[in-house]
Design a protein around this motif. Structure first.
Motif, PDB file in Angstrom:
ATOM      1  N   ASN A 157      14.087   9.218  -6.252  1.00  0.00           N
ATOM      2  CA  ASN A 157      12.770   9.777  -5.924  1.00  0.00           C
ATOM      3  C   ASN A 157      12.507  11.135  -6.570  1.00  0.00           C
ATOM      4  N   ASN A 192       2.683   2.174  -5.972  1.00  0.00           N
ATOM      5  CA  ASN A 192       1.794   2.379  -4.832  1.00  0.00           C
ATOM      6  C   ASN A 192       0.897   1.160  -4.616  1.00  0.00           C
ATOM      7  N   ARG A 202       2.961   3.417 -10.786  1.00  0.00           N
ATOM      8  CA  ARG A 202       4.187   4.120 -10.414  1.00  0.00           C
ATOM      9  C   ARG A 202       3.861   5.256  -9.458  1.00  0.00           C
ATOM     10  N   THR A 203       4.623   5.356  -8.388  1.00  0.00           N
ATOM     11  CA  THR A 203       4.421   6.462  -7.459  1.00  0.00           C
ATOM     12  C   THR A 203       4.826   7.769  -8.132  1.00  0.00           C
ATOM     13  N   GLU A 204       4.348   8.869  -7.591  1.00  0.00           N
ATOM     14  CA  GLU A 204       4.609  10.157  -8.227  1.00  0.00           C
ATOM     15  C   GLU A 204       6.076  10.553  -8.163  1.00  0.00           C
ATOM     16  N   SER A 241       8.830   8.086  -8.151  1.00  0.00           N
ATOM     17  CA  SER A 241       9.744   7.046  -8.622  1.00  0.00           C
ATOM     18  C   SER A 241      10.321   7.386  -9.993  1.00  0.00           C
ATOM     19  N   SER A 250       5.786   0.783  -2.347  1.00  0.00           N
ATOM     20  CA  SER A 250       6.158   1.873  -1.449  1.00  0.00           C
ATOM     21  C   SER A 250       4.900   2.701  -1.210  1.00  0.00           C
ATOM     22  N   HIS A 251       5.046   3.828  -0.510  1.00  0.00           N
ATOM     23  CA  HIS A 251       3.904   4.722  -0.352  1.00  0.00           C
ATOM     24  C   HIS A 251       3.724   5.513  -1.637  1.00  0.00           C
ATOM     25  N   ASN A 252       2.638   6.257  -1.759  1.00  0.00           N
ATOM     26  CA  ASN A 252       2.320   6.905  -3.019  1.00  0.00           C
ATOM     27  C   ASN A 252       2.859   8.321  -3.133  1.00  0.00           C
ATOM     28  N   SER A 253       2.776   9.095  -2.060  1.00  0.00           N
ATOM     29  CA  SER A 253       3.122  10.505  -2.180  1.00  0.00           C
ATOM     30  C   SER A 253       3.579  11.052  -0.842  1.00  0.00           C
ATOM     31  N   ASP A 286      -2.325   7.836   1.622  1.00  0.00           N
ATOM     32  CA  ASP A 286      -2.489   6.492   1.086  1.00  0.00           C
ATOM     33  C   ASP A 286      -1.777   5.473   1.976  1.00  0.00           C
TER      34      ASP A 286
END
Length: 390
Positions: free
Chosen positions: A47, A73, A78-80, A82, A94-97, A102
């Motif tokens: 992460n 997300n 891509r999440t911020e 990952s 997964s969640h985004n941030s 979100d």
């Protein structure tokens, strides 16, 4: 199926080494687990993207025995957090941030007051820690459909069935086999339906190549060169691999002396021009890569035969270093040898002889004997031109 939602610190300054006992445990698991079919190890990719961290700096996540999973997300981006890497095989939701505005991932929790809260449910399950168990669940469905899949079969199926997402991301490229790959997404978003359907009709992959203990090591390449500071030119080194096998995972071990290793970028290029970004410039202010092993799954099903190139460049001025040496190990399955001459079909096509003629020049020596050579009774080594009658 073992789900591992843990790893080293995600601050971007850590090389998460793996010890010999852990390596032995993973090897034993894939060799003896499930009555020899192999236990399956799923790993959160990490992460630390916002800190410049790379999944390839975690020796558990980049082990060939594990499936590294990144996060996307609700938009399929891509999440911020990952982490990217040439070791990342695929992604899952997964969640985004960290601000939780979100859509997030819900999960069951430890019952009662011992859990995260008193509701027995967790409303903020996140990180790649949430993505990894989703892939484990899909693998469970695959094994329910076909219990005799080996741990390697499962990886092959995930590579073949994961779906390209976020088409606007400019990191997508075609592998040698024509699959879409992106260092942020691996082979894409896990697809349960496609994976299960392929599992139902899957023919088990052949055993790993046994040149020497299930792998082929190309040998140490001495470089011993100063790395140009703050210069994209970098240093290049290459090695011709004369063994022909179909790749699953490539390991690249490097020794680089540098007081600020975050300055460095390292790129592996295959004979077919496919480039793995083993690591990118970051804010990692620690020193050296001492026998560090980077891994790539971007060359899956590509052949090992040919000229491989490694480039190291230092893109931040101020601190210089020296590239000492490197070597490369291939893991995969045998290339077909239709004429049983000891020289696989792919290598024969590249060399320019027929894959269905065991003695191209009709001199009484098999093509493989001529190309790889032999020792006589006095211990002297010989090889000859397989295109020239001797």
């Amino acid at each position: 199926i073992y789900v591992n939602s843990w790893g080293p610190s995600d601050d971007g300054n850590i090389l998460g080494y793996i010890g010999p006992n852990a390596i032995s445990a993973l090897e034993q698991g894939v060799s003896e687990g499930r009555d020899g079919l192999g236990s399956v190890y799923v790993w959160a990719a990490g992460n630390g993207h916002q800190n410049g961290d790379n999944s390839n700096k975690d020796a558990y996540a980049n082990s060939r025995f594990t499936v590294a999973v990144g996060a996307v997300n609700w938009k399929g981006e891509r999440t911020e957090f990952s982490e990217s890497g040439s070791n990342v095989m695929l992604v899952a939701p997964s969640h985004n941030s960290s601000n939780w505005v979100d859509p997030a991932i819900y999960s069951t929790d430890i019952s009662g007051t011992d859990g995260h809260n008193e509701t027995d449910y967790l409303g903020d399950m996140g990180g790649t820690s949430a993505s990894a168990p989703m892939v484990a669940g899909v693998i469970g469905l695959m094994l329910e459909a076909e219990p005799d899949l080996t741990w390697r079969d499962i990886q092959h199926i995930l590579v073949r069935t994961s779906k390209k997402i976020d088409h606007s991301d400019d990191g997508w490229f075609k592998t040698y086999e024509g699959r879409d790959f992106n260092h942020n997404y691996g082979y894409g978003l896990v697809d349960a339906s496609s994976a299960v359907n392929l599992a139902k009709n899957w023919k088990n992959i052949t055993s790993e190549v046994d040149f020497a203990d299930m792998s082929y090591n190309a040998g140490k390449v001495e470089v011993n060169q100063f790395i140009f500071d703050g210069n994209d030119l970098g240093r290049n080194s290459e090695i011709f691999v004369n063994r022909s096998m179909n790749i699953e995972t490539v390991e690249v071990k490097v020794n680089i002396s540098h007081a600020y290793r975050g300055d460095l970028n390292i790129f592996l290029e295959s004979p077919n021009g496919v480039v793995s970004e083993l690591v990118r410039q970051s804010n990692d202010n620690n020193d050296n890569y001492d026998n560090w092993v980077f891994t790539s799954v971007a060359h899956w099903d590509e052949n090992s035969f040919g000229l491989w190139k490694l480039k190291v460049n230092d893109t931040e001025a101020g601190t210089a270093g020296t590239w000492n040496d490197w070597n490369m190990t291939f893991y995969g399955y045998p290339e077909k040898d239709s004429d049983s001459d000891g020289l696989p079909d792919y290598a024969e096509r590249i060399i320019g002889v027929q894959w269905n003629n065991p003695d191209w020049d009709n001199d009484g020596l098999l093509d493989g004997e001529e190309y790889y050579g032999w020792f006589d009774l006095q211990g002297n080594f010989h090889y000859t031109d397989l295109k020239d009658f001797d």
